[in-house]
Design a protein around this motif. Structure first.
Motif, PDB file in Angstrom:
ATOM      1  N   ALA A   1       4.816  11.173 -13.034  1.00 27.98           N
ATOM      2  CA  ALA A   1       4.594   9.767 -13.384  1.00 27.98           C
ATOM      3  C   ALA A   1       3.748   9.119 -12.301  1.00 27.98           C
ATOM      4  O   ALA A   1       3.515   9.708 -11.237  1.00 27.98           O
ATOM      5  CB  ALA A   1       5.924   9.023 -13.516  1.00 27.98           C
ATOM      6  N   VAL A   2       3.322   7.904 -12.586  1.00 31.65           N
ATOM      7  CA  VAL A   2       2.766   7.054 -11.537  1.00 31.65           C
ATOM      8  C   VAL A   2       3.929   6.281 -10.929  1.00 31.65           C
ATOM      9  O   VAL A   2       4.711   5.655 -11.661  1.00 31.65           O
ATOM     10  CB  VAL A   2       1.709   6.085 -12.091  1.00 31.65           C
ATOM     11  N   TYR A   3       4.053   6.341  -9.632  1.00 26.93           N
ATOM     12  CA  TYR A   3       5.134   5.670  -8.919  1.00 26.93           C
ATOM     13  C   TYR A   3       4.616   4.388  -8.293  1.00 26.93           C
ATOM     14  O   TYR A   3       3.598   4.385  -7.589  1.00 26.93           O
ATOM     15  CB  TYR A   3       5.713   6.600  -7.852  1.00 26.93           C
ATOM     16  N   TYR A   4       5.339   3.307  -8.559  1.00 24.08           N
ATOM     17  CA  TYR A   4       4.943   1.992  -8.083  1.00 24.08           C
ATOM     18  C   TYR A   4       5.982   1.438  -7.116  1.00 24.08           C
ATOM     19  O   TYR A   4       7.187   1.488  -7.390  1.00 24.08           O
ATOM     20  CB  TYR A   4       4.806   1.013  -9.243  1.00 24.08           C
TER      21      TYR A   4
ATOM     22  N   GLY B   1       0.164   1.839  -7.191  1.00 28.61           N
ATOM     23  CA  GLY B   1       0.649   3.055  -7.836  1.00 28.61           C
ATOM     24  C   GLY B   1       0.107   4.315  -7.190  1.00 28.61           C
ATOM     25  O   GLY B   1      -1.034   4.337  -6.713  1.00 28.61           O
ATOM     26  N   THR B   2       0.922   5.350  -7.171  1.00 27.29           N
ATOM     27  CA  THR B   2       0.493   6.655  -6.660  1.00 27.29           C
ATOM     28  C   THR B   2       0.982   7.729  -7.631  1.00 27.29           C
ATOM     29  O   THR B   2       2.129   7.684  -8.088  1.00 27.29           O
ATOM     30  CB  THR B   2       1.030   6.899  -5.232  1.00 27.29           C
ATOM     31  N   GLN B   3       0.094   8.647  -7.950  1.00 33.22           N
ATOM     32  CA  GLN B   3       0.400   9.667  -8.950  1.00 33.22           C
ATOM     33  C   GLN B   3       1.232  10.795  -8.342  1.00 33.22           C
ATOM     34  O   GLN B   3       0.886  11.330  -7.279  1.00 33.22           O
ATOM     35  CB  GLN B   3      -0.889  10.248  -9.535  1.00 33.22           C
ATOM     36  N   VAL B   4       2.294  11.145  -9.041  1.00 32.99           N
ATOM     37  CA  VAL B   4       3.096  12.322  -8.698  1.00 32.99           C
ATOM     38  C   VAL B   4       3.069  13.250  -9.903  1.00 32.99           C
ATOM     39  O   VAL B   4       3.438  12.850 -11.015  1.00 32.99           O
ATOM     40  CB  VAL B   4       4.549  11.936  -8.357  1.00 32.99           C
ATOM     41  N   THR B   5       2.592  14.468  -9.691  1.00 31.76           N
ATOM     42  CA  THR B   5       2.520  15.456 -10.760  1.00 31.76           C
ATOM     43  C   THR B   5       3.287  16.700 -10.340  1.00 31.76           C
ATOM     44  O   THR B   5       3.030  17.250  -9.266  1.00 31.76           O
ATOM     45  CB  THR B   5       1.065  15.831 -11.076  1.00 31.76           C
ATOM     46  N   VAL B   6       4.222  17.105 -11.186  1.00 33.27           N
ATOM     47  CA  VAL B   6       5.045  18.275 -10.886  1.00 33.27           C
ATOM     48  C   VAL B   6       4.781  19.324 -11.965  1.00 33.27           C
ATOM     49  O   VAL B   6       5.029  19.090 -13.147  1.00 33.27           O
ATOM     50  CB  VAL B   6       6.538  17.918 -10.852  1.00 33.27           C
TER      51      VAL B   6
ATOM     52  N   VAL C   1       0.844  -1.185   0.000  1.00 31.56           N
ATOM     53  CA  VAL C   1       0.000   0.000   0.000  1.00 31.56           C
ATOM     54  C   VAL C   1       0.878   1.232   0.000  1.00 31.56           C
ATOM     55  O   VAL C   1       1.690   1.429   0.919  1.00 31.56           O
ATOM     56  CB  VAL C   1      -0.943   0.016   1.214  1.00 31.56           C
ATOM     57  N   GLU C   2       0.699   2.044  -1.029  1.00 33.65           N
ATOM     58  CA  GLU C   2       1.514   3.250  -1.208  1.00 33.65           C
ATOM     59  C   GLU C   2       0.726   4.475  -0.775  1.00 33.65           C
ATOM     60  O   GLU C   2      -0.500   4.499  -0.819  1.00 33.65           O
ATOM     61  CB  GLU C   2       1.907   3.399  -2.678  1.00 33.65           C
ATOM     62  N   SER C   3       1.461   5.504  -0.402  1.00 29.32           N
ATOM     63  CA  SER C   3       0.850   6.782  -0.080  1.00 29.32           C
ATOM     64  C   SER C   3       1.873   7.884  -0.294  1.00 29.32           C
ATOM     65  O   SER C   3       3.078   7.615  -0.405  1.00 29.32           O
ATOM     66  CB  SER C   3       0.347   6.804   1.366  1.00 29.32           C
TER      67      SER C   3
ATOM     68  N   ARG D   1       7.238  12.965  -0.157  1.00 30.26           N
ATOM     69  CA  ARG D   1       7.749  11.729   0.431  1.00 30.26           C
ATOM     70  C   ARG D   1       6.732  10.629   0.198  1.00 30.26           C
ATOM     71  O   ARG D   1       5.593  10.714   0.663  1.00 30.26           O
ATOM     72  CB  ARG D   1       8.007  11.901   1.921  1.00 30.26           C
ATOM     73  N   LEU D   2       7.155   9.598  -0.500  1.00 31.70           N
ATOM     74  CA  LEU D   2       6.309   8.438  -0.734  1.00 31.70           C
ATOM     75  C   LEU D   2       6.597   7.362   0.305  1.00 31.70           C
ATOM     76  O   LEU D   2       7.743   7.209   0.738  1.00 31.70           O
ATOM     77  CB  LEU D   2       6.562   7.869  -2.129  1.00 31.70           C
ATOM     78  N   SER D   3       5.547   6.624   0.664  1.00 36.37           N
ATOM     79  CA  SER D   3       5.686   5.501   1.590  1.00 36.37           C
ATOM     80  C   SER D   3       5.011   4.285   0.985  1.00 36.37           C
ATOM     81  O   SER D   3       4.036   4.405   0.243  1.00 36.37           O
ATOM     82  CB  SER D   3       5.034   5.817   2.934  1.00 36.37           C
ATOM     83  N   CYS D   4       5.519   3.134   1.323  1.00 40.74           N
ATOM     84  CA  CYS D   4       4.933   1.880   0.870  1.00 40.74           C
ATOM     85  C   CYS D   4       5.117   0.843   1.968  1.00 40.74           C
ATOM     86  O   CYS D   4       6.249   0.573   2.382  1.00 40.74           O
ATOM     87  CB  CYS D   4       5.596   1.420  -0.415  1.00 40.74           C
ATOM     88  N   THR D   5       4.016   0.264   2.414  1.00 42.66           N
ATOM     89  CA  THR D   5       4.058  -0.737   3.482  1.00 42.66           C
ATOM     90  C   THR D   5       3.539  -2.067   2.980  1.00 42.66           C
ATOM     91  O   THR D   5       2.482  -2.126   2.341  1.00 42.66           O
ATOM     92  CB  THR D   5       3.227  -0.277   4.680  1.00 42.66           C
ATOM     93  N   ALA D   6       4.282  -3.119   3.275  1.00 48.18           N
ATOM     94  CA  ALA D   6       3.892  -4.480   2.912  1.00 48.18           C
ATOM     95  C   ALA D   6       3.220  -5.157   4.094  1.00 48.18           C
ATOM     96  O   ALA D   6       3.694  -5.050   5.230  1.00 48.18           O
ATOM     97  CB  ALA D   6       5.116  -5.273   2.476  1.00 48.18           C
ATOM     98  N   SER D   7       2.135  -5.851   3.806  1.00 50.30           N
ATOM     99  CA  SER D   7       1.448  -6.604   4.858  1.00 50.30           C
ATOM    100  C   SER D   7       0.873  -7.869   4.250  1.00 50.30           C
ATOM    101  O   SER D   7       0.624  -7.948   3.048  1.00 50.30           O
ATOM    102  CB  SER D   7       0.352  -5.764   5.490  1.00 50.30           C
ATOM    103  N   SER D   8       0.668  -8.854   5.111  1.00 50.27           N
ATOM    104  CA  SER D   8       0.137 -10.128   4.652  1.00 50.27           C
ATOM    105  C   SER D   8      -1.366 -10.176   4.857  1.00 50.27           C
ATOM    106  O   SER D   8      -1.879  -9.745   5.879  1.00 50.27           O
ATOM    107  CB  SER D   8       0.795 -11.275   5.415  1.00 50.27           C
ATOM    108  N   THR D   9      -2.057 -10.709   3.854  1.00 51.73           N
ATOM    109  CA  THR D   9      -3.502 -10.871   3.970  1.00 51.73           C
ATOM    110  C   THR D   9      -3.858 -12.168   4.690  1.00 51.73           C
ATOM    111  O   THR D   9      -5.026 -12.428   4.942  1.00 51.73           O
ATOM    112  CB  THR D   9      -4.137 -10.862   2.575  1.00 51.73           C
TER     113      THR D   9
END
Length: 127
Positions: free
Chosen positions: A94-97, A120-125, A5-7, A19-27
């Motif tokens: 871009a979309v950052y994955y 993916g999370t959109q970054v627009t500059v 899950v990205e943010s 600052r982008l964050s991405c956390t991995a978790s198990s379902t």
């Protein structure tokens, strides 16, 4: 079985930071470990390219276009990777994955290796 899950994406002006964050978790409450975590990006009409990656022990790699501006880091205890992006440029739009490769042991004690992507999370500059 593992989700990323990205943010942190958004719209900023040139020269600003995100600052982008991405956390991995198990379902399924898997006891997993992650080897390399990475950020890729994909601009409209272009291929998805590696921006930066970081190993479990902290070795990092960066695309030439972001060296000196972006910093990748991770918190292994939280299964989280970060991407600090400074002095953003319109070409960073871009979309950052987020990507993670790792594995877990199944019920038979067999090692299962995998690789997952975030949504993916959109970054627009803007200039």
């Amino acid at each position: 079985q593992v989700q990323l899950v990205e943010s942190g994406g958004g719209l900023v002006q040139a020269g600003e930071s995100l600052r982008l964050s991405c956390t991995a978790s198990s379902t399924r409450n898997l006891n997993f470990n992650i080897n390399t975590m990475a950020w890729y990006r994909q601009a409209p009409g272009k291929q998805r390219d590696l921006v930066s990656d970081i190993t479990r022990t902290g070795s990092t790699k960066y695309a030439d276009s972001v060296k000196g501006r972006f910093t990748i880091s991770r918190d292994n205890a939280k299964n989280t990777v970060y991407l600090q992006m400074n002095n953003l440029k319109p070409e960073d739009t871009a979309v950052y994955y987020c990507n993670a490769d790792g594995g877990h042991y199944n019920d038979r004690g067999e090692r299962v290796e995998w690789r997952y992507w975030g949504q993916g999370t959109q970054v627009t500059v803007s200039s």
